[in-house]
Design a protein around this motif. Sequence first.
Motif, short mmCIF file in Angstrom:
data_model
loop_
_atom_site.label_atom_id
_atom_site.label_comp_id
_atom_site.label_asym_id
_atom_site.label_seq_id
_atom_site.Cartn_x
_atom_site.Cartn_y
_atom_site.Cartn_z
N LEU A 307 1.00 -1.20 -0.07
CA LEU A 307 -0.14 -0.11 0.03
C LEU A 307 0.91 1.24 -0.03
CD1 LEU A 307 -2.93 1.47 0.38
CD2 LEU A 307 -2.49 1.31 3.04
N PHE A 308 2.00 1.42 0.83
CA PHE A 308 2.91 2.65 0.81
C PHE A 308 3.74 2.58 -0.53
CE2 PHE A 308 3.49 2.90 5.59
CZ PHE A 308 2.18 3.29 5.87
N SER A 309 3.88 1.49 -1.12
CA SER A 309 4.65 1.54 -2.34
C SER A 309 3.74 2.14 -3.54
CB SER A 309 5.08 0.13 -2.62
OG SER A 309 5.67 0.20 -3.95
N ALA A 310 2.34 2.11 -3.63
CA ALA A 310 1.63 2.47 -4.54
C ALA A 310 1.33 3.87 -4.24
CB ALA A 310 0.28 1.69 -4.36
N LEU A 311 1.21 4.27 -2.82
CA LEU A 311 1.02 5.81 -2.30
C LEU A 311 2.39 6.48 -2.72
CD1 LEU A 311 -0.93 5.27 1.12
CD2 LEU A 311 -1.79 6.18 -1.01
N ARG A 312 3.14 6.04 -2.40
CA ARG A 312 4.56 6.68 -2.83
C ARG A 312 4.68 7.14 -4.35
NH1 ARG A 312 7.64 3.08 -1.75
NH2 ARG A 312 7.94 3.58 0.34
N GLY A 313 4.12 6.14 -5.07
CA GLY A 313 4.02 6.53 -6.60
C GLY A 313 3.05 7.67 -6.89
N MET A 314 2.00 7.52 -6.35
CA MET A 314 1.11 8.30 -6.61
C MET A 314 0.99 10.03 -5.99
SD MET A 314 -2.76 6.37 -6.15
CE MET A 314 -2.29 5.52 -4.85
N MET A 315 1.85 9.88 -4.80
CA MET A 315 1.65 11.15 -4.02
C MET A 315 3.12 11.95 -4.41
SD MET A 315 -0.98 10.95 -2.69
CE MET A 315 -1.20 12.46 -1.87
N ARG A 316 4.14 11.36 -4.68
CA ARG A 316 5.27 12.04 -5.19
C ARG A 316 5.37 13.21 -6.04
NH1 ARG A 316 10.56 8.08 -3.36
NH2 ARG A 316 10.32 8.79 -1.05
N PRO A 317 4.48 12.62 -7.24
CA PRO A 317 4.76 13.84 -8.33
C PRO A 317 3.96 15.15 -7.98
CG PRO A 317 4.10 11.41 -9.15
CD PRO A 317 4.08 11.31 -7.66
N LEU A 318 3.26 14.91 -6.76
CA LEU A 318 2.73 16.30 -6.10
C LEU A 318 3.66 17.05 -5.58
CD1 LEU A 318 -0.36 15.17 -4.08
CD2 LEU A 318 -0.48 15.65 -6.43
N LEU A 319 4.94 16.90 -5.57
CA LEU A 319 5.76 17.66 -5.13
C LEU A 319 6.59 18.24 -6.08
CD1 LEU A 319 7.29 15.54 -2.09
CD2 LEU A 319 6.12 17.70 -1.85
N PRO A 320 6.70 19.57 -6.07
CA PRO A 320 7.67 20.19 -7.46
C PRO A 320 8.83 19.71 -7.01
CG PRO A 320 6.95 21.83 -5.75
CD PRO A 320 6.17 20.46 -5.45
N GLN A 321 9.92 19.85 -8.39
CA GLN A 321 11.35 19.72 -8.20
C GLN A 321 11.93 20.74 -7.31
OE1 GLN A 321 12.81 20.07 -12.35
NE2 GLN A 321 11.94 18.13 -12.97
N ASN A 322 12.93 20.15 -6.67
CA ASN A 322 13.60 21.00 -5.68
C ASN A 322 12.98 21.47 -4.57
OD1 ASN A 322 15.90 20.69 -7.11
ND2 ASN A 322 15.34 22.50 -8.53
N SER A 323 11.65 20.81 -4.21
CA SER A 323 10.88 21.16 -3.17
C SER A 323 11.50 21.04 -1.83
CB SER A 323 9.49 20.33 -3.21
OG SER A 323 8.82 20.47 -1.98
N PRO A 324 11.26 22.00 -0.82
CA PRO A 324 11.93 22.00 0.42
C PRO A 324 10.99 21.04 1.44
CG PRO A 324 10.34 23.88 0.31
CD PRO A 324 10.37 23.22 -0.95
N VAL A 325 10.10 20.31 0.89
CA VAL A 325 9.42 19.32 1.63
C VAL A 325 9.65 17.81 1.35
CG1 VAL A 325 7.02 18.51 2.46
CG2 VAL A 325 7.57 20.88 1.95
N SER A 326 10.06 17.04 2.27
CA SER A 326 10.33 15.48 2.10
C SER A 326 9.07 14.75 2.23
CB SER A 326 11.53 15.04 2.60
OG SER A 326 12.78 15.96 2.11
N LEU A 327 8.80 13.96 1.36
CA LEU A 327 7.61 12.88 1.63
C LEU A 327 8.53 11.52 1.85
CD1 LEU A 327 4.82 11.98 1.86
CD2 LEU A 327 4.77 11.49 -0.66
N ILE A 328 8.09 10.91 3.36
CA ILE A 328 8.77 9.92 3.74
C ILE A 328 7.75 8.86 4.00
CG2 ILE A 328 10.50 9.09 5.46
CD1 ILE A 328 11.49 11.89 5.59
N PHE A 329 8.18 7.57 3.60
CA PHE A 329 7.22 6.53 4.02
C PHE A 329 8.09 5.45 4.87
CE2 PHE A 329 4.83 8.17 0.69
CZ PHE A 329 3.50 7.98 1.00
N GLU A 330 7.92 5.35 6.05
CA GLU A 330 8.62 4.55 6.80
C GLU A 330 8.09 3.19 6.50
OE1 GLU A 330 8.09 5.29 10.90
OE2 GLU A 330 9.22 7.29 10.60
#
Length: 523
Positions: A307-330
């Motif tokens: 589930l986390f792997s699928a969410l990672r693929g869906m949600m990371r494109p929402l972050l622009p390039q060089n974004s100061p925010v990191s999306l981390i899935f433990e």
Amino acid sequence: MLQCEKGMIYPILTTEVRFEQDIVQVRQRARQIGALLGFDSQTQTRIATAVSEIARNAFKYAGGGKVEFFVEGESPQVFRTRISDSGPGIADLAQVLSPNFRSQTGAGLGLAAAKRLMDEVQIDAARDRGTAVQLIKQFSKQMPALSAIDLNKLLDKLARQIPEDPYAEIQQQNQELLRTLDELRQRQEELVQLNQELEDTNRGVVALYAELNDKAESLQREGELKTSFLSNMSHEFRTPLTTILSISEILLNRIDGELSPEQDKQLNFIRKSAESLAELVDDSLDLAKVEAGKVTVRVADFEVEDLFSALRGMMRPLLPQNSPVSLIFEVPLEVPTLTTDEGKVSQILRNLISNALKFTEAGEVRVAAEMGKGGMVTFSVADTGIGIPTADQTRIFEEFVQVENHLQKGVKGTGLGLSLCRKMAEFLGGSIEIESSPGVGSTFLVNLPIAYAGDSTGDSEVSAQISASQPEETGRAIENLRSAARDRVPKVAIVKEQKSFSLFGERLAGRNPLYCDVHRQRW
């Protein structure tokens, strides 16, 4: 002064009952002693009446007796009166003391009266051995304990008090009886008034319950109407919105030719507005389904890591390039396989992650899962964003509520996402909690059971059928048609009474010989 198991015994007075007038004098003495000990006037009357009743029994059935007054104990203290005789005793004492005893001659009534007036009555009686009755009245908590010196002073006062004329005692007894009757009358009036008030209150409560039932039925009808309205309107909005999105995409992809920069800009405005409205429609429809209990739960086994792997693929494109925010899935550790609706769990987490990314200017958004209590798994979405004030942490789960902040204007939203998340979590048997501090960040905790315990129904996928009465399938059909245009693979589109979809299909299918427009040919 004597010693007993309960402490010291202080003899106060001993007197004999030989004649009928002695009964009146015993009553006087009982009242006087009660007054000197500190009992209130009502208790004095109770003591005097009980003593005179038992003394009368001794005179009537044994020809006389002896009356002894004592104070016992240290703390608490009790006032004890012992009335003994040498008469024939009481043959059926148990029967006389039973609650159902009914006397034909008046015998035993004095004992029954004494039991009602005193705190305790002890009786020692047997045939041909006489009778000894002990009447006990406890000192109240407000009465001070009496020492030996105090009791000696009491004896002196009692010795100086000359017994009054028996007729005066009878007169006082009559006055007490009149006062008692007056009190009873007042209490009867108060009881009648209280009963009337209770009847009025009961009528008011019944009327209130009827009004509440009407309100509840009205609220239920309003809720059903709201749900029906949201559902129907969402269905009606979805088809034209999908058409707007699809045709705008055709134009933006230059399928019908090039666009000027201004046309491109205007079409992008149209598409973004349609996307925002489509999001509102989708959330409204989902919310209406949950409230109406018409959500279909598709239970299946799945791993949280997948589930986390699928969410990672869906949600990371929402972050622009060089974004100061990191999306981390433990990586989830020691979390078992879940048996529930993976799609709905994913939808809840997508909403929470999307919100976290919107309101986090710098730092990270961390998604994790761990075992909770009672067979639950806890998903957490933690951010380092602007946080939510304590006063608003309950409001954010209400429909169409958005908390004012400096980032609000730059993000789009409907105010339905969190409400939908909470209701979906509850529908799956779980709950959502929040921990947040302004300026520090927020953590949303989703508690879900490992295995869904409710009813579920199967899911049958429908292949590329587009219908105004089934708008929830439109998205899948359009995606299939887009794929046809890209890959030039023959696809079949069944279009029912929607000219806009016919146009859309023609533009995507081109000269594909397998395309057929049902709207025109009516298979």
